[in-house]
Write an enzyme that holds these catalytic residues in place. Structure first.
Site, PDB file in Angstrom:
ATOM      1  CD  GLU A  91       4.264   0.992   6.637  1.00 47.67           C
ATOM      2  OE1 GLU A  91       4.993   1.468   7.504  1.00 47.67           O
ATOM      3  OE2 GLU A  91       3.746   1.694   5.750  1.00 47.67           O
ATOM      4  CG  ASP A 143      -0.317  -0.021   2.545  1.00 52.78           C
ATOM      5  OD1 ASP A 143       0.793  -0.599   2.676  1.00 52.78           O
ATOM      6  OD2 ASP A 143      -0.889   0.562   3.494  1.00 52.78           O
TER       7      ASP A 143
HETATM    8  C1  LIG Z   1      22.592  10.769  11.910  1.00 51.45           C
HETATM    9  C2  LIG Z   1      21.315  11.448  11.750  1.00 51.45           C
HETATM   10  C3  LIG Z   1      20.757  11.565  10.380  1.00 51.45           C
HETATM   11  C4  LIG Z   1      19.281  11.690  10.449  1.00 51.45           C
HETATM   12  C5  LIG Z   1      18.636  11.626   9.152  1.00 51.45           C
HETATM   13  C6  LIG Z   1      17.293  11.020   9.230  1.00 51.45           C
HETATM   14  C7  LIG Z   1      16.748  10.885   7.853  1.00 51.45           C
HETATM   15  C8  LIG Z   1      15.565  10.033   7.793  1.00 51.45           C
HETATM   16  C9  LIG Z   1      15.776   8.886   6.914  1.00 51.45           C
HETATM   17  C10 LIG Z   1      14.883   7.982   6.718  1.00 51.45           C
HETATM   18  C11 LIG Z   1      13.572   7.965   7.390  1.00 51.45           C
HETATM   19  C12 LIG Z   1      12.568   7.386   6.495  1.00 51.45           C
HETATM   20  C13 LIG Z   1      11.444   6.818   7.262  1.00 51.45           C
HETATM   21  C14 LIG Z   1      10.651   5.970   6.326  1.00 51.45           C
HETATM   22  C15 LIG Z   1       9.783   4.991   7.032  1.00 51.45           C
HETATM   23  C16 LIG Z   1       8.457   5.577   7.363  1.00 51.45           C
HETATM   24  C17 LIG Z   1       7.358   4.632   7.067  1.00 51.45           C
HETATM   25  C18 LIG Z   1       6.039   5.288   7.419  1.00 51.45           C
HETATM   26  O1  LIG Z   1       5.681   6.283   6.888  1.00 51.45           O
HETATM   27  N1  LIG Z   1       5.311   4.701   8.358  1.00 51.45           N
HETATM   28  C19 LIG Z   1       4.090   5.246   8.854  1.00 51.45           C
HETATM   29  C20 LIG Z   1       3.331   4.129   9.510  1.00 51.45           C
HETATM   30  C21 LIG Z   1       1.982   4.514   9.954  1.00 51.45           C
HETATM   31  C22 LIG Z   1       1.336   3.410  10.735  1.00 51.45           C
HETATM   32  C23 LIG Z   1      -0.036   3.806  11.210  1.00 51.45           C
HETATM   33  N2  LIG Z   1       0.006   4.448  12.469  1.00 51.45           N
HETATM   34  C24 LIG Z   1       4.379   6.331   9.872  1.00 51.45           C
HETATM   35  O2  LIG Z   1       5.408   6.281  10.544  1.00 51.45           O
HETATM   36  O3  LIG Z   1       3.572   7.248   9.994  1.00 51.45           O
HETATM   37 ZN   LIG Z   2       6.701   2.556   3.874  1.00 54.05          ZN
HETATM   38 ZN   LIG Z   3       4.974   5.453   4.180  1.00 56.91          ZN
END
Ligand SMILES: CCCCCCCC/C=C\CCCCCCCC(=O)N[C@@H](CCCCN)C(=O)O
Ligand SMILES: [Zn+2]
Ligand SMILES: [Zn+2]
Length: 482
Positions: free
Chosen positions: A170, A106
């Site tokens: 997800e 999704d």
């Molecule tokens: C040394 C420090 C450097 C920091 C840099 C941070 C950069 C961030 C890099 C990657 C982060 C990406 C996160 C991706 C995953 C997120 C997945 C997501 O969107 N999940 C949702 C799930 C919702 C579930 C329902 N409640 C969310 O978290 O909202």
């Molecule tokens: Zn994701």
């Molecule tokens: Zn996401």
């Protein structure tokens, strides 16, 4: 010295290694397959509003594009929770503990506005494939199945068993996808060596002064609370307003939450380990500062708060995401409500954050209703003996030889992997893709895109990773860095 640290074993692999080189025809087919996946609008709007037509179509699509995966005798395919998929790939050596690769089908909604090309067109422009899901997370999903398909075509037989779990919800919880797959495997008595999911990248340009990209493998994940605040007041005629309305009281409360940051928790854990590992990659004087965190910890913790992506690494954040009140322009509102989305730092708990939030609001007229909440995820091992981490490190070093540092981190978002805590202590979140701050903003934002080259490299990474998983891994004696 650091490059040879970790696990070793190519010499004891039984089958000859299949080189990760693909024909021109295969390379075209793989990018076209990704475009087709982007064109299916598998949008999750809310836990109860999923595009089930698109999810069903996606199931048909992967059967069509990866026929060998679906017709191999040692692979079992099951549909779980109506739209999620579980593949069990049975290896030839039952003594090796299986692992699992995760991805999700999704995507979040993508209104056309602001996009250079329509978000579900999967169009290619200037070497990039555009569309919702190109980074989150159809790239992983398609690359996993694509790599397996390509391995199978070349008569690959795995030694170590592994699973592929593709969740369908997800973005709205994972309750009907990942959670059900996890329960199914638990009922079968499965214990996993580790799981690998989305959640971190090869970070490029996120830390000031750090010129070189580094790979961050997230070994933990922040907790979360969705909190509903509510204020009830007696309704009445707006011509004779009370001194305070539900709207005013609630607005002041949420503003206090926004203006009062939760405490800075920088000190230990994955972030400190990462900064120490990165220290020598920085120019003077940052290298000195990071090599002496015992002295400069207060300075570094303050610097980390200054930036909107590093700030969430050092504290629990509170985002005001919804606000509702009022029923008519001349009626005193009977009720006002707001939703606050907290992301909990690994050094805190749900209970601690709720207590802090109550102290900040400090108004008994504001009712607290916790909609859902979970604590931060435990920290998975990243030492020399940690199989999943070391296999990732080894594969990163071979596929991205220009990347010097592989460091542990904390994922600031949440992933399906949190539903697999019952099956393993090794949960790693990593996407083998370069990410710049601008592409970070495109995730859940506009103009999400992946370069054709980056996608091909992701396929290559998984192709290598699966084969690395088959090697006899023996812990290597610890070598001190020079
Ligand atoms: C040394 C420090 C450097 C920091 C840099 C941070 C950069 C961030 C890099 C990657 C982060 C990406 C996160 C991706 C995953 C997120 C997945 C997501 O969107 N999940 C949702 C799930 C919702 C579930 C329902 N409640 C969310 O978290 O909202
Ligand atoms: Zn994701
Ligand atoms: Zn996401």
């Amino acid at each position: 010295v650091s490059r040879s640290k970790g696990l070793r074993g190519t010499e004891s692999q039984r089958e000859p290694r299949i080189p990760s080189q693909f024909s021109q025809e295969q390379r075209i087919a793989m990018k076209e397959a990704l475009k087709g996946a982007i064109q299916i609008p598998t949008v999750s709007f809310s836990p109860k509003e999923l595009n089930t037509t698109a999810l069903a179509e996606f199931g048909e699509y992967i059967r069509k594009v990866f026929p060998t995966v679906f017709h191999t005798s040692f692979i079992r395919h099951e549909v779980v929770g109506n739209y999620s998929h579980l593949f069990t790939i049975k290896g030839s050596d039952p003594s090796m503990q299986p692992y699992m690769l995760l991805a999700h089908i999704d995507v979040v909604p993508a209104p056309d506005k602001g996009w250079d090309v329509p978000p579900f067109s999967g169009l290619e422009r200037d070497g990039f494939i555009y569309g919702r899901g190109t980074l989150d997370n159809k790239n992983s999903l398609m690359a996993i199945l694509q790599a397996l398909e390509l391995l199978l075509i070349r008569n690959y037989i795995p030694r170590r068993s592994f699973f592929i779990a593709l969740g369908h919800d997800e973005e709205v919880s994972g309750i009907n996808g990942a959670q059900k797959i996890s329960a199914l495997l638990q009922a079968r008595g499965v214990q996993l060596a580790f799981v690998v999911d989305e959640g971190s990248f090869i970070l490029d340009g996120f830390l000031p002064n750090l010129k070189k990209p580094f790979a961050m493998v997230s070994v933990s994940e922040k907790g979360a609370i969705n909190l509903r605040l509510q204020v009830n007041m007696t309704p009445g005629h707006s011509s004779a307003p009370p001194k305070e309305t539900s709207i005013g009281i609630l607005a002041a409360a949420v503003s206090r939450l926004e203006q009062t940051p939760m405490p800075n928790m920088f000190g230990s854990g994955p972030l400190r380990m990462a900064l120490e590992q990165l220290a020598n990659e920085f120019p003077f004087p940052t290298n000195i500062v990071l090599n002496n965190l015992w002295l400069f910890r207060p300075l570094v913790s303050r610097l980390m708060e200054r930036n909107y992506v590093t700030n969430p690494m050092v504290r629990t954040t509170a985002a005001l995401t919804m606000f509702n009140a009022g029923i008519k322009e001349n009626v005193i509102p009977p009720v006002a409500e707001a939703i606050i989305n907290f992301r909990i730092h690994p050094a805190q708990t749900v209970q601690e954050v709720l207590k802090l939030a109550k102290d900040i609001v400090a108004d008994d007229r504001v009712q607290f209703h916790v909609l859902d909440a979970f604590d931060p995820l435990p920290i998975s091992p990243s030492d020399d003996q940690a199989l999943g981490y070391q296999l990732l490190r080894q594969t990163i070093q071979s596929v991205f030889p220009e990347v010097n540092i592989v460091a542990p981190g904390t994922c600031i978002g949440n992933t399906d992997s949190r539903h697999y805590l019952n099956l393993t202590t090794g949960i790693y979140r990593f996407n083998p893709v370069y990410l710049q701050p601008q592409s970070f903003s495109s995730i859940h934002g506009i103009n999400e895109k992946i370069s054709v080259e980056a996608y091909e490299t992701q396929v290559k990474f998984i192709f290598e990773f699966i084969q690395n998983g088959d090697t006899d891994v023996e812990p290597v004696p610890h070598l001190h860095e020079l």
